[in-house]
Design an enzyme around this catalytic site. Sequence first.
Site, PDB file in Angstrom:
ATOM      1  N   HIS A 471      -1.417  -0.977   0.602  1.00 12.33           N
ATOM      2  CA  HIS A 471      -0.714  -0.096   1.540  1.00 12.33           C
ATOM      3  C   HIS A 471       0.676   0.266   1.021  1.00 12.33           C
ATOM      4  O   HIS A 471       1.038   1.448   0.937  1.00 12.33           O
ATOM      5  CB  HIS A 471      -0.609  -0.794   2.903  1.00 12.33           C
ATOM      6  CG  HIS A 471       0.114   0.001   3.948  1.00 12.33           C
ATOM      7  ND1 HIS A 471      -0.527   0.701   4.935  1.00 12.33           N
ATOM      8  CD2 HIS A 471       1.449   0.220   4.155  1.00 12.33           C
ATOM      9  CE1 HIS A 471       0.365   1.309   5.701  1.00 12.33           C
ATOM     10  NE2 HIS A 471       1.574   1.023   5.255  1.00 12.33           N
ATOM     11  N   GLU A 472       1.457  -0.750   0.678  1.00  8.95           N
ATOM     12  CA  GLU A 472       2.819  -0.476   0.229  1.00  8.95           C
ATOM     13  C   GLU A 472       2.827   0.246  -1.123  1.00  8.95           C
ATOM     14  O   GLU A 472       3.710   1.069  -1.385  1.00  8.95           O
ATOM     15  CB  GLU A 472       3.620  -1.776   0.151  1.00  8.95           C
ATOM     16  CG  GLU A 472       3.834  -2.456   1.487  1.00  8.95           C
ATOM     17  CD  GLU A 472       4.428  -1.551   2.557  1.00  8.95           C
ATOM     18  OE1 GLU A 472       5.176  -0.613   2.211  1.00  8.95           O
ATOM     19  OE2 GLU A 472       4.140  -1.776   3.748  1.00  8.95           O
ATOM     20  N   HIS A 475       2.529   3.872  -0.427  1.00 13.17           N
ATOM     21  CA  HIS A 475       3.862   4.439  -0.180  1.00 13.17           C
ATOM     22  C   HIS A 475       4.604   4.638  -1.500  1.00 13.17           C
ATOM     23  O   HIS A 475       5.270   5.659  -1.713  1.00 13.17           O
ATOM     24  CB  HIS A 475       4.684   3.481   0.693  1.00 13.17           C
ATOM     25  CG  HIS A 475       4.401   3.561   2.151  1.00 13.17           C
ATOM     26  ND1 HIS A 475       4.397   4.744   2.858  1.00 13.17           N
ATOM     27  CD2 HIS A 475       4.144   2.581   3.074  1.00 13.17           C
ATOM     28  CE1 HIS A 475       4.143   4.499   4.137  1.00 13.17           C
ATOM     29  NE2 HIS A 475       3.986   3.199   4.293  1.00 13.17           N
ATOM     30  N   HIS A 478       3.627   7.655  -3.306  1.00 11.22           N
ATOM     31  CA  HIS A 478       4.174   8.837  -2.649  1.00 11.22           C
ATOM     32  C   HIS A 478       5.563   9.158  -3.208  1.00 11.22           C
ATOM     33  O   HIS A 478       5.942  10.324  -3.350  1.00 11.22           O
ATOM     34  CB  HIS A 478       4.247   8.594  -1.143  1.00 11.22           C
ATOM     35  CG  HIS A 478       4.290   9.831  -0.319  1.00 11.22           C
ATOM     36  ND1 HIS A 478       4.413   9.805   1.060  1.00 11.22           N
ATOM     37  CD2 HIS A 478       4.230  11.149  -0.644  1.00 11.22           C
ATOM     38  CE1 HIS A 478       4.433  11.033   1.523  1.00 11.22           C
ATOM     39  NE2 HIS A 478       4.330  11.868   0.520  1.00 11.22           N
TER      40      HIS A 478
END
Length: 688
Positions: A471-472, A475, A478
């Site tokens: 998940h991180e 990010h 991104h």
Amino acid sequence: MTSSNILLQDWDTPFGLPPFQAIRDEDFIPAFEDAMRTHRAEIETIANDGNEPTFANTVEALERAGRALTKVANVFFNLSSADTNDTRQAIERDIGPKLAKHSMAIYTDPKLFGRIDALAAKADTLGLDGEQRRLLERYHKRFIRAGAKLDAAGKARLTEINSRLSELHTAFSQNVLAAEKAFQLVLDGEADLAGLPDFVREGAAMAAEERGLHGKHVITLSRASVEPFLEFSTRRDLREKAYRAYFARGEGGEGASDNTPLIREILALRAELATLLGFSTYAAYQIDDAMAKTPATARDLLEKVWAGAKRRADAEAAALAALAQAEGHNEPLAGWDWHYYAEKQRKAEFDIDGAALKPYFELDAMIAAAFETAHRLFGLSFEERRDLPIYHPDVRAWTVKNRDGKPLALFVGDYFARPSKRSGAWMSDFREQSRIDGEVLPIIVNVLNFTKGGDGKPSLLSLDDVRTLFHEFGHGLHGMLSNVTYPGLSGTSVDRDFVELPSQLYENWALQPEILNRFARHVETGEPLSQAIVDKLHAVRKFNQGFATAEYTASALYDLAIHEVDNVEGIDPIAFEKELRASLGVPDAIALRHRAPHFQHIFAGGGYAAGYYTYLWAEVMEADAFNAFEEAGSVFDPQVAERLHRFVYSSGGTLKPDEAYRAFRGRDPEVGPLLEKRGLAESESATV
């Protein structure tokens, strides 16, 4: 820069990474003050420019202004979150209100707003490209939302509100950290360790050593410490102590760590802020600048999911209560029982033992798995750097290269829990990507709170830990893949209910056979997970989803509801939670994932306030987006991956979120895949 202050100098380190060993805590306040003076001078030059406003002399000039301040702030706030101390906490309390006033002075400057407003009024005639037009729109709305159209008295009051909110947010966060540092459940002897597998014992032994309790074991309030203890400990009395302490963080009743009065004041100030800016509630103000646009739209999604979550959670509670009774436990199922009996039920139904699985998920291997996924999707490669300045011995760094072998970013990973780090997991940056004045490569950091292996042993992750890592890193991608001109639109500078799409989508690759077969190998034997276990991991994904969905959705509904209250005077946030639980029918054994006194998403800052729903909003897009790969016949389909890269991961805020999603998917997202994924599906498939 010629300042003697290291924070204001040009750094000749690779990628311009801060020279952490040369930075002293006493450098921060002078650097902040100097950088704010410089920024004010830059703003005055723009505002008082005698020439007609143009995109170049106003908007681009604003993008260039404040670079020194951004540089100092990025270093300080990353350190104050990931490796704080008493001095840094004092600085944070001091500088937060000053920065809030500094920002308000810019966004309420009538001359500066006049120039932005004039440009916005004739935007169609300026010959702007799409990115420039989007940047102008964002600046114009940002100024209005900051109070640029208020009269002098309104601006002054708004400045006071934002300054005080900064103080309260900092105090709230520091109170939670203080509560977490103060608690330790000392396990003394084999009786206290009953039921705990080796990995939990080893983590607890290491936590005890860090606290000077040699030969003992300690459970801390880190989620990575508490949850395994609740899953495996056969000592119900000790599970209750750990559970109550974890969910009482920030609810001190009396004393400095009590966040209840802070919440009341935060809510009152936010309500006043919304009224000043012409909104009926703070929720209406916040969501006006998001994809959902109105609280009603966000609530509609939450309530649609809640109905299925409650049905599933009630059934799960009944099943766990029956299991507990079969083992001779005749008291009502409590919160400190749920994880324990759920783990038993999971093992019985799926023959999956969480403790036995952990040796297959070693941290280094899972980092490599996340990297390999990025390589197969986007052509990235990662080269570890051991020659860079870092702020803690546990921190690691990698040069990230694109398909052509050219450097794209620097990625920093800070993976282990420690007393100086706030709880949770997050992505941040020391520098954003841009090319307004030449290519600036981003420096992206992931901060997590995993349990470190003791005595040189490997660090092992749970399945939830693996998902958090992916998940991180989503990010992080991104930020790393950002390909924009202007820093104001870089990376994660997107609507709050879109920012979680890249991260939640990336979680899907953690359990793909192509990744598991290569990286999920037993840390001692090197054996891969058997296909039978891989199949069970996919089958078990819907297990306990009533609980997981209910604890999250109830928290999101709490956040939305408390920010929609018309009159917050005298509000009791704890009583409000009890009333909400009763109205929703939350099972007694399920706590809200984040109770108000430690709900840092919404009370330690304003970013997720009235916006915790965004995880579910993004999950609708995420589940639908991953279906695009499945429809193409491969989870690494190159055409789908290219669209994902172009329109989601690299476009930053250059596109409106709904436009970006449609460009990737060819249509709006549908809620059906989310309900199916969580095991909550009924027959309908509605468009959101």
